[in-house]
Design a protein around this motif. Sequence first.
Motif, short mmCIF file in Angstrom:
data_model
loop_
_atom_site.label_atom_id
_atom_site.label_comp_id
_atom_site.label_asym_id
_atom_site.label_seq_id
_atom_site.Cartn_x
_atom_site.Cartn_y
_atom_site.Cartn_z
N THR A 1 -14.15 38.22 31.51
CA THR A 1 -15.06 37.97 30.39
C THR A 1 -14.30 38.17 29.07
OG1 THR A 1 -15.62 40.28 30.68
CG2 THR A 1 -17.24 38.68 31.50
N THR A 2 -14.60 37.29 28.12
CA THR A 2 -13.97 37.46 26.81
C THR A 2 -14.62 38.65 26.12
OG1 THR A 2 -14.66 35.17 26.72
CG2 THR A 2 -13.19 35.91 24.95
N ARG A 3 -13.83 39.48 25.51
CA ARG A 3 -14.39 40.60 24.77
C ARG A 3 -14.13 40.35 23.29
NH1 ARG A 3 -12.76 46.03 27.62
NH2 ARG A 3 -14.67 46.78 26.64
N HIS A 4 -15.00 40.85 22.51
CA HIS A 4 -15.03 40.47 21.10
C HIS A 4 -14.52 41.58 20.17
CE1 HIS A 4 -17.48 36.92 22.21
NE2 HIS A 4 -17.88 37.71 23.17
N ASP B 1 -19.44 47.04 26.81
CA ASP B 1 -18.84 46.10 27.77
C ASP B 1 -18.42 44.78 27.12
OD1 ASP B 1 -19.22 47.96 29.74
OD2 ASP B 1 -21.22 47.19 30.26
N GLU B 2 -19.03 44.46 25.98
CA GLU B 2 -18.74 43.16 25.37
C GLU B 2 -17.68 43.22 24.28
OE1 GLU B 2 -21.86 44.33 25.77
OE2 GLU B 2 -22.81 42.89 27.15
N LEU B 3 -17.42 44.43 23.76
CA LEU B 3 -16.52 44.54 22.61
C LEU B 3 -15.13 45.04 23.03
CD1 LEU B 3 -18.94 46.02 19.91
CD2 LEU B 3 -18.39 43.62 20.40
N ALA B 4 -14.12 44.33 22.58
CA ALA B 4 -12.73 44.79 22.80
C ALA B 4 -12.46 45.96 21.86
CB ALA B 4 -11.76 43.66 22.53
N VAL C 1 -22.19 37.92 20.98
CA VAL C 1 -21.38 38.49 22.06
C VAL C 1 -22.10 38.54 23.41
CG1 VAL C 1 -20.18 39.91 20.33
CG2 VAL C 1 -21.98 40.96 21.74
#
Lengths: 99, 99
Positions: free
Chosen positions: A2-5, A34-37, A81
């Motif tokens: 998954t791409t993380r933002h 889980d979604e943020l880099a 996101v």
Amino acid sequence: MTTRHRVVITYCTQCRWLLRAQWYQGELLTTFADELAEVALAPATGGVFRIDVDGEPVWNRKRDGGFPEVTELKRRVRDLVAPGRSLGHADRPAGPDGD
Amino acid sequence: MTTRHRVVITYCTQCRWLLRAQWYQGELLTTFADELAEVALAPATGGVFRIDVDGEPVWNRKRDGGFPEVTELKRRVRDLVAPGRSLGHADRPAGPDGD
């Protein structure tokens, strides 16, 4: 994979907005771990308070006026996101007795 | 144009180290506001707690053990982003009555 933002909160040091920036940062990292880099805080001057997601502005004090209500901020970030994901209570209007 | 530096604090979400990471972040942004372009917090798992300056590790829990004493961390960051700059009281050994 998954791409993380990447979120950047640019804040004015002259206005002493570090703690405010950290508060929004903590809220975003708690809700979207889980979604943020990463969520970066970038010191600046001149009254700036801006929140960008992958370079796209979701809040800009000079454009939007003042500071975001945290649920509204989370909706804007969620739409980028984690489109469609529910924010739980925060997404539902308060009941008659306000909870 | 002075080069400004990027710090990344990678922390374990399972261990609930967000607040600890934010504390170190706030200390670094307060002391080095002019030298730092940003301080990013990056959520991870598996007990990681690592602080990198421009990709160079200045603290790694798995290598250094535990968490940095904040003055020691500031010395390591200072040596990379503002070599030679005094950290004020923090740089001087405490006097006989401990201040």
